[in-house]
Design a protein around this motif. Structure first.
Motif, PDB file in Angstrom:
ATOM      1  N   UNK A 131       0.859  -1.186   0.000  1.00  0.00           N
ATOM      2  CA  UNK A 131       0.000   0.000   0.000  1.00  0.00           C
ATOM      3  C   UNK A 131       0.889   1.227   0.000  1.00  0.00           C
ATOM      4  N   UNK A 132       0.476   2.274  -0.704  1.00  0.00           N
ATOM      5  CA  UNK A 132       1.282   3.487  -0.792  1.00  0.00           C
ATOM      6  C   UNK A 132       1.549   4.009   0.619  1.00  0.00           C
ATOM      7  N   UNK A 155       0.461  -1.215 -10.671  1.00  0.00           N
ATOM      8  CA  UNK A 155      -0.575  -1.290  -9.644  1.00  0.00           C
ATOM      9  C   UNK A 155      -1.360  -2.571  -9.839  1.00  0.00           C
ATOM     10  N   UNK A 156      -1.805  -3.152  -8.718  1.00  0.00           N
ATOM     11  CA  UNK A 156      -2.714  -4.293  -8.778  1.00  0.00           C
ATOM     12  C   UNK A 156      -3.624  -4.219  -7.571  1.00  0.00           C
ATOM     13  N   UNK A 157      -4.904  -4.189  -7.789  1.00  0.00           N
ATOM     14  CA  UNK A 157      -5.901  -4.207  -6.721  1.00  0.00           C
ATOM     15  C   UNK A 157      -5.646  -3.106  -5.679  1.00  0.00           C
ATOM     16  N   UNK A 158      -5.286  -1.905  -6.145  1.00  0.00           N
ATOM     17  CA  UNK A 158      -5.092  -0.760  -5.266  1.00  0.00           C
ATOM     18  C   UNK A 158      -3.775  -0.712  -4.526  1.00  0.00           C
ATOM     19  N   UNK A 159      -2.823  -1.574  -4.896  1.00  0.00           N
ATOM     20  CA  UNK A 159      -1.520  -1.591  -4.234  1.00  0.00           C
ATOM     21  C   UNK A 159      -0.417  -1.652  -5.287  1.00  0.00           C
ATOM     22  N   UNK A 160       0.778  -1.232  -4.883  1.00  0.00           N
ATOM     23  CA  UNK A 160       1.935  -1.271  -5.781  1.00  0.00           C
ATOM     24  C   UNK A 160       2.525  -2.677  -5.817  1.00  0.00           C
ATOM     25  N   UNK A 161       2.898  -3.125  -7.007  1.00  0.00           N
ATOM     26  CA  UNK A 161       3.560  -4.418  -7.164  1.00  0.00           C
ATOM     27  C   UNK A 161       5.053  -4.196  -6.955  1.00  0.00           C
TER      28      UNK A 161
END
Length: 127
Positions: A18-19, A57-63
């Protein structure tokens, strides 16, 4: 966020983070918002002096799969409110020291700490 230089661990379950930074909320609502994470290195020819390779991004989070010790990551959050022509931009820089399954260990640093990318080797290697 903690003080610069302090070693911290960021949770990244399943390689997703998460950011970890966020600009202060504005009054009047947000017209536009952009958040990002990017591996950076100094490049005088790039915008703001840093070359960026943006993370997916994937599902609101950084990969964060593929990050390695020694990488410097810029986390950013920018918004423009309905009440103001200009918005706020927050940028923080994180030096990765160790990568473990489900977590990144590193420290928050200043933009000045981001190094230049080493130039590629040229010529023929010596035997």
């Amino acid at each position: 966020m903690t003080d610069k230089g302090e070693i911290v661990t960021l949770a990244a379950p399943q390689g997703l983070l998460e950011l970890p930074v966020e600009s202060e909320r504005c009054t009047g609502g947000v017209k536009a918002r952009r958040q990002w994470g990017a591996v950076v290195h100094r490049d005088p020819q790039a915008i703001s002096g840093l070359a960026r390779r943006f993370l997916n991004w994937f599902d609101g989070a950084l990969v964060v799969d593929g990050l390695a010790p020694g990488d410097f990551v810029e986390f950013g959050d920018k918004f423009v409110s309905y009440r103001h022509d200009r918005g706020a931009v927050v940028r923080h820089y994180f030096q990765i020291l160790e990568v473990q399954p489900g977590e990144l260990k590193g420290r928050w640093v200043s933009k000045r700490a981001v190094p230049r990318l080493a130039p590629p080797a040229t010529g023929v290697a010596a035997p």
